[in-house]
Design an enzyme around this catalytic site. Structure first.
Site, PDB file in Angstrom:
ATOM      1  N   ASP A 202       3.680 -20.436  16.243  1.00 45.04           N
ATOM      2  CA  ASP A 202       4.938 -20.281  16.975  1.00 45.04           C
ATOM      3  C   ASP A 202       4.585 -19.253  18.040  1.00 45.04           C
ATOM      4  OD1 ASP A 202       7.297 -19.146  17.952  1.00 45.04           O
ATOM      5  OD2 ASP A 202       8.401 -19.748  16.173  1.00 45.04           O
ATOM      6  N   HIS A 203       4.398 -19.705  19.284  1.00 43.89           N
ATOM      7  CA  HIS A 203       3.785 -18.802  20.259  1.00 43.89           C
ATOM      8  C   HIS A 203       4.633 -17.560  20.531  1.00 43.89           C
ATOM      9  CE1 HIS A 203       6.323 -20.879  23.227  1.00 43.89           C
ATOM     10  NE2 HIS A 203       6.068 -19.885  24.058  1.00 43.89           N
ATOM     11  N   HIS A 265      11.534 -20.439  17.385  1.00 47.34           N
ATOM     12  CA  HIS A 265      11.459 -19.157  18.104  1.00 47.34           C
ATOM     13  C   HIS A 265      12.648 -18.238  17.786  1.00 47.34           C
ATOM     14  CE1 HIS A 265       8.356 -21.331  20.002  1.00 47.34           C
ATOM     15  NE2 HIS A 265       9.040 -21.846  21.001  1.00 47.34           N
TER      16      HIS A 265
HETATM   17  C1  BG6 Z   1       8.233 -24.159  23.747  1.00 54.30           C
HETATM   18  C2  BG6 Z   1       9.287 -25.215  23.958  1.00 54.30           C
HETATM   19  O1  BG6 Z   1       8.045 -23.928  22.379  1.00 54.30           O
HETATM   20  O2  BG6 Z   1       8.658 -22.955  24.367  1.00 54.30           O
HETATM   21  C3  BG6 Z   1       9.551 -25.431  25.431  1.00 54.30           C
HETATM   22  O3  BG6 Z   1       8.827 -26.441  23.376  1.00 54.30           O
HETATM   23  C4  BG6 Z   1       9.886 -24.117  26.091  1.00 54.30           C
HETATM   24  O4  BG6 Z   1      10.592 -26.365  25.629  1.00 54.30           O
HETATM   25  C5  BG6 Z   1       8.841 -23.066  25.762  1.00 54.30           C
HETATM   26  O5  BG6 Z   1       9.932 -24.339  27.497  1.00 54.30           O
HETATM   27  C6  BG6 Z   1       9.294 -21.713  26.271  1.00 54.30           C
HETATM   28  O6  BG6 Z   1       8.257 -20.813  26.106  1.00 54.30           O
HETATM   29  P1  BG6 Z   1       8.245 -19.466  26.935  1.00 54.30           P
HETATM   30  O7  BG6 Z   1       7.074 -18.722  26.395  1.00 54.30           O
HETATM   31  O8  BG6 Z   1       8.099 -19.860  28.371  1.00 54.30           O
HETATM   32  O9  BG6 Z   1       9.548 -18.790  26.684  1.00 54.30           O
END
Ligand code: BG6
Length: 509
Positions: A202-203, A265
């Protein structure tokens, strides 16, 4: 043994210890895909550039596209030249020499036999001591079949190490699309991999400011005594995006904001902000507390969903066309591009404190933040001076853009005897630490190579998150109404109904 690089930043009195990865053989499925080029290779390169990769590493790219080793390397070099701030030609070339490629069909046994032969040769050539990471950068519907084939061919068995943890599997969200499918996916993965070998990315958990929540909460004694229902009025978590669905409408239309951002997230951020103090900073302790927290989130019945959750979809507006006009979106789709919810955590610490969570695409601006609103002072001694309502203290963790922490306080404004003004004590990360925030994938990939699962999502966390949202998914699949909002706005009006009049409402977008 991982070599350790120590950097002491004397000015801030900070000691950072960054361990470099040991020997590792990466096998990347979906190696010629967009995600691998955008996130995986640049992050590996950055780790390599910073001396955090062992010289004993290789990447075996696997995919459907037919590519030779050389053309794979050229395409990576080309992409990194565009991405990296100051690409170092020689470094890039030596990095690319660690890359190899084999192509085939994911259903075909011969493909996996070829992969097995390559792995045998590369393990020996790079002397990786049996450490293998299988990285699935493919659409999630392929996870089960790839893992099944890896298992059949016994590629997940380390040839030289009896420690199962020497071999790891990395998958990206979404982990299933509801409780049942997530459970099914887990059962398939667990047939060939032990839970301790599975790294679910989960980045958001790799983002610096998200990790900082742990340091902030548990390395300062100041706030923890206030971190409960006695002092906190409510907490809000926002992940607003300015962009629309971009080139991913095909995937997004069958997913929607609740599955795409909320289940993972937002609920992960909620668990970090609300969990009990873990015994120590290690994967098991932190993961245990997060799961306990998710278990305490109040479950609601499908009939009550509209009281706690709302959804919306963007129509054409200041920042672009409407969702239904995006390519690959089904005509008349009611997929939500905005979701907001009010959740309660039923435990001693949080009983009665609402957590407001929202996420959406094509909103007024990109902003990810966690806002803690404390209770207002119980009595204003400045009433006589006309100051009846004193604004509450607010603590804001801004996760992106411009990572930082902000504490809103009241202070006397110079001049007349009683003149109060709200001010914000601000800490801008980049300014204070003088470094560009590293890409979340760098942290996560390095941790995975080190075998540190602290920032990855365990299966019980995934299942609990789906369990919390199942009534919402059920209710929304039956009710076809959806509120609309113009692209570039702050989202649908209906989100405001989640707030009682006594609360301040959503923070500004
Ligand atoms: C991803 C989603 O996990 O996170 C995307 O699948 C989203 O839809 C993205 O745009 C958002 O990541 P960040 O790091 O730009 O907030």
């Amino acid at each position: 043994m991982a070599k350790e690089i120590e950097a002491i930043i004397a000015k801030q009195g900070v000691l950072c210890i960054e361990a470099a990865a040991g020997p590792t053989g990466f096998t990347v499925f979906g190696a010629s895909g967009d995600m691998a080029y955008r996130k995986l290779y640049p992050s590996l390169y950055e780790l390599y550039r910073r001396g955090l990769m062992s010289d004993h590493f290789y990447v075996l790219g696997c995919g459907r596209s037919e590519l030779s080793d050389d053309s794979f390397r050229d395409s990576i070099e080309k992409r990194l030249r565009q991405e990296a701030d100051a690409p170092d030609g020689e470094k890039l070339r030596s990095f690319a020499r660690h890359f190899f490629y084999t192509s085939g069909s994911y259903e075909d046994d011969a493909f996996y036999q070829a992969i097995g032969r390559c792995l045998g040769r590369l393990d020996e050539q790079f002397n990786v001591s049996g450490s293998r990471i299988f990285y699935l950068s493919v659409p999630p519907f392929l996870y089960e079949s790839i893992v099944e084939k890896l298992g059949q061919m016994k590629l997940q068995c380390s040839p030289v190490s009896s420690r199962v943890q020497a071999v790891r599997l990395v998958i990206e969200k979404p982990f299933g699309r509801d409780f049942d499918s997530a459970q099914h996916l887990d059962a398939s993965l667990h047939q060939h991999f032990d839970e301790s070998q599975i790294y679910r990315i989960d980045h958001y958990l790799g983002k610096e400011t998200v990790q900082n929540l742990l340091i902030f909460r548990f390395a300062n004694s100041l706030f923890e005594p206030l971190w409960n229902r006695n002092y906190i009025e409510h907490i809000q978590i926002t992940a607003a995006e300015e962009v629309g669905v971009e080139h991913r409408a095909g995937y997004y239309d069958s997913s929607g904001a609740l599955r795409d951002m909320f289940q993972n997230h937002l609920l992960q951020m909620l668990s970090l902000v609300a969990m009990e103090p873990p015994v120590s900073f290690n994967a098991d302790s932190i993961r245990d507390e997060k799961v306990k927290l998710l278990r305490s989130v109040r479950r609601i019945c499908p009939e009550d969903v509209s009281e706690y959750f709302v959804r919306g979809q963007y129509t054409s507006g200041a920042s672009g066309k409407g969702y239904l006009d995006e390519q690959e979106v089904r005509p008349g789709s009611i997929t939500e591009t905005f979701a907001a919810g009010k959740v309660f955590v039923d435990n001693w610490r949080w009983r009665g404190v609402p957590f407001y969570l929202r996420t959406g695409k094509r909103l007024a601006r990109k902003l990810t933040e966690i806002v803690i609103t404390f209770k207002a002072v119980p009595h204003s001694m400045f009433r006589a001076g006309g100051l009846e309502d004193i604004p509450a203290n607010v603590l804001r963790f801004q996760i992106q853009p411009a990572e930082g922490m902000y504490l809103g306080l009241q202070a006397k404004r110079p001049g007349s005897k009683i003149c109060m003004s709200s001010l914000e004590m601000a800490v801008d990360y980049q300014e204070v630490f003088g470094v560009k925030m590293p890409e979340a994938y760098q942290r996560l990939l390095l941790d995975c190579m080190l075998g540190d699962a602290t920032l990855f999502t365990p299966h019980d966390s995934v299942l609990n998150s789906w369990d919390i949202l199942t009534p919402v998914l059920e209710s929304w699949s039956e009710n076809k109404e959806i509120d609309l909002y113009p692209a570039g706005s702050t989202g649908p009006q209906v989100q405001n109904k989640l707030w009682p009049d006594s609360h301040s409402g959503w923070s500004a977008l």
